[in-house]
Design a protein around this motif. Structure first.
Motif, short mmCIF file in Angstrom:
data_model
loop_
_atom_site.label_atom_id
_atom_site.label_comp_id
_atom_site.label_asym_id
_atom_site.label_seq_id
_atom_site.Cartn_x
_atom_site.Cartn_y
_atom_site.Cartn_z
N VAL A 35 2.39 -19.60 -24.20
CA VAL A 35 1.21 -19.12 -24.70
C VAL A 35 -0.09 -19.18 -23.92
CG1 VAL A 35 -0.34 -19.03 -26.73
CG2 VAL A 35 1.99 -19.28 -27.03
N ALA A 84 -0.08 -16.89 -21.01
CA ALA A 84 -0.10 -15.55 -21.49
C ALA A 84 -1.70 -15.61 -21.69
CB ALA A 84 0.42 -15.01 -22.81
N SER A 125 -4.00 -12.57 -20.18
CA SER A 125 -4.79 -11.68 -21.09
C SER A 125 -6.29 -11.64 -20.82
CB SER A 125 -4.45 -12.12 -22.62
OG SER A 125 -5.36 -11.14 -23.41
N LYS A 150 -4.75 -11.96 -28.66
CA LYS A 150 -3.61 -11.23 -28.18
C LYS A 150 -2.20 -12.14 -27.53
CE LYS A 150 -2.19 -7.36 -25.14
NZ LYS A 150 -0.81 -8.08 -24.74
N ALA A 151 -2.72 -13.27 -27.16
CA ALA A 151 -1.63 -14.00 -26.58
C ALA A 151 -0.92 -14.72 -27.80
CB ALA A 151 -2.07 -15.11 -25.59
N ALA A 187 -0.91 -13.98 -30.93
CA ALA A 187 -0.33 -12.82 -32.00
C ALA A 187 1.14 -12.31 -31.16
CB ALA A 187 -1.05 -11.45 -32.17
N ASP A 188 1.05 -12.13 -30.01
CA ASP A 188 2.48 -11.95 -29.32
C ASP A 188 3.33 -12.94 -29.35
OD1 ASP A 188 1.12 -9.55 -28.38
OD2 ASP A 188 0.65 -10.14 -26.48
N ALA A 189 2.84 -14.29 -29.43
CA ALA A 189 3.98 -15.17 -29.49
C ALA A 189 4.16 -15.54 -31.11
CB ALA A 189 3.46 -16.55 -28.88
N SER A 190 3.50 -14.71 -32.06
CA SER A 190 3.74 -15.11 -33.39
C SER A 190 3.46 -16.63 -34.02
CB SER A 190 5.41 -14.83 -33.78
OG SER A 190 5.62 -13.59 -33.43
#
Lengths: 411, 411
Positions: free
Chosen positions: B25, B28, B32, B159-160, B162-165
């Motif tokens: 994360v 990421a 981002s 964004k990073a 959310a992408d990794a939940s």
């Protein structure tokens, strides 16, 4: 305050004292204390008699009493601390940077520690020993109810300090045992580096509210034992009994017993029988009350309460997850235990319960500086900053960066 | 406060996140952030323009400005922190006791950290990265003057997440930048585990005074450079100049220069010439004023003062001992340096100066999380409890005892 100034001055010398000298003085203190045993017990009797006359609670008097065996316990603690590794000077990290700077992080003393406590005269010895071991000067403010005992103890300890020519501000017992004296002590940020408060919750909250010096308070314990579905029931019985009954007035005694619902029929009646024989009052959730004649219904407040007495609240849970949720919601972050033969359940519990000490197959009563091998403890912290759980000499230290350069400047 | 509740909930999940996920994360986030560089600079210009219109001090505007190079610096910090060792789960001690108990002390996250800061938008990235690395949820309360910059940064970082939940409470920028908002935030001891205050001394003192949550404040720096009798004078000149002039507005800049009396004739005129060329005002003791035309007499208050400006106080001392005494009396315990080729003098200085960082032959400006290899810093503590000196991810952790038993009870 003259004594705080003396302590600050002494702390500069104590910070650079060699491990050998500290060890020798601690062993001399042990010897001097052993030789003064009769004198200490004699003066303690004066305090105990006065406390009885004043009608102090029996639990307080129990904590006040010294006999030759308790004095021997104090002597043993001094010897154990003397032989421990010196925390001061320990190199915690060392880094060499690309620019050639060598950065070391080393352990150093805090400086001056003020110890505010009540009743138990053994704290006078424990605090003196742990502060000296960690290179700190100490100001001892014990309770008025123990003043004769504390003076006799300090007389014995001071002999060892004077014989070794340590500065006179090394260890000082404050004569002023008034509340105003405490107020002055905790508002000297230029002279005192840390206040440790150990005693009633009232006293601790008072100190925390008014101090301008950082405070570490001995925290209250709403401790839990969770008996898991896969517990060894014999072990669970032994631990759930010990955690509640062996010494109910102390902070690491259990207040709430959580039982997996699958064990309500088998385990609950057995432990309840033992509790009833020991005079323990039971407050339960609905299911528990249905199964235990004479149990009263626990209120929401019960789950938050440190009884410090022969009372236990009992709740059933559907899983280890539910036990963890209950503990993280209602506990005080002191000590919580799981009893199980299931390694995965134990691991989940140890990882997720957010407390100072989390135990697998052991009584909450085992969370103690002596039991953990610290020789003594200066208190148990339930806060997360600086120190968490039982505190020994190492918790009375801070760190310092030592940077070795060859002319490096910032670009 | 809804966001603090979300943070608390998120903190339970973050505490048990694997090192791999955290690393991924953070990388990421770096990606981002780099991709959003133009957007961040665009929104930053809105803040900078508003600050100019509002007439904010130029030093504050300087700290507020972002350009592509500064954004790249934030990206680099994220990458460096991503690749560091995970502090969480580190086994600090393990003991097996005679009764068979195995006691482990492990490093765990604090929980929820509230970060209160001003101006510098890079703190948004540093705090997010260090909190995530250490498994903590973070509530970011930046200044109103940087709100557009901070929103653009958080958009990129989120964004990073959310992408990794990761849970939505992992990192939250608070919209309320009022003083009342701060008051609410610092009085939530059930939800917030630590407040970090970084900014003006006024703001920090306000937070410390009113918080019921523990606070770590970024401390002020009255830093010293002592030029010893045995100094390499070329090196001393370079360091004394760098420590004062390279960035006078920051906490690790030097305020007071101490010079051994034997060097008054040789060294003082050289450094004074350099200072005058750089526009530094000189305040000296009597001997210094006699030798430096135009120097004004330093008052008692000068020795206590953090100028944060192109002003230096200069005093002569007779020995390293006198230098140490001056620093321990007037310093703020931040960073102090000795310049000498004499190993014994250096050792005496490193041992006896009671500051967070003590340096030998290096500029005080080197006391910095980035320079020390922490990737970034969340602040510099001049207090002794919990953390001292520059603070990275490890300083955002606490410990927990894990006790493994086989049925042990207290006798």
């Amino acid at each position: 305050m003259r004594q705080a100034v003396l302590a600050k001055k002494a702390s500069r010398a104590l910070a650079v004292l060699s491990s050998d000298v500290k060890q020798r003085v601690l062993l001399a203190m042990a010897e001097s204390l052993a030789a003064s045993s009769a004198d200490i017990v004699f003066h303690n009797e004066i305090d105990v008699e006065a406390a009885r006359q004043a009608g102090l609670p029996s639990a307080m008097i129990e904590r006040l009493v010294l006999d030759p065996k308790r004095v021997q316990g104090m002597v043993d603690a001094l010897k154990e601390i003397a032989l421990q590794k010196d925390p001061i000077g320990e190199l915690l990290e060392t880094t060499t940077r690309p620019n050639g700077l060598v950065i070391e992080k080393v352990r150093v003393p805090l400086g001056v520690i003020a110890m505010i406590y009540e009743s138990r005269p053994n704290v006078t010895v424990d605090a003196t020993a742990l502060c000296l071991k960690s290179g700190n000067a100490v100001l001892l403010r014990g309770g008025s109810e123990a003043i004769n005992s504390n003076r006799a103890i300090i007389k014995a300890l001071s002999k060892a300090i004077a014989d070794a020519s340590l500065p006179e501000g090394t260890v000082q017992l404050l004569d002023d045992t008034s509340r105003e004296g405490v107020m002055e002590l905790i508002r000297l940020p230029q002279l005192v580096d840390l206040v440790i408060a150990r005693g009633s919750e009232d006293m601790i909250l008072h100190v925390m509210k008014h101090a301008t010096v950082p405070v570490l308070g001995h925290g209250k314990g709403v401790c839990h034992v969770y008996v898991d579905e896969k517990a060894d029931l014999g072990m669970a019985e032994k631990i759930a009994f010990n955690a509640k009954v062996q010494r109910p007035g102390v902070c690491n005694a259990m207040e709430t017993l959580l039982i997996h619902e699958a064990l309500l029929a088998d385990f609950l009646p057995c432990i309840v029988t033992l509790y009833k024989e020991a005079g323990v009052e039971i407050r339960g959730d609905e299911a528990v009350c249905r199964l235990v004649p004479g149990a009263t219904a626990a209120t929401e407040e019960d789950w938050h309460t440190e009884y410090s007495d022969l009372i236990v609240s009992v709740r059933h849970v559907a899983s280890v997850t539910e036990a963890i949720q209950h503990i993280n919601r209602y506990g005080s972050g002191h000590t919580d235990a799981i009893i199980t033969q299931d390694a995965a359940a134990a691991q989940q519990f140890l990882l997720n319960v957010d407390s100072a000490a989390v135990m697998h197959n052991a009584s909450t009563r085992m969370h103690d500086g002596g039991v953990f091998g610290l020789g003594a403890e200066i208190g148990v912290s339930t806060r997360k900053l600086h120190a968490r759980g039982t505190m020994g000499a190492r918790e009375l230290t801070t760190t310092k960066y030592l940077v070795h350069g060859t002319g490096q400047i910032r670009q």
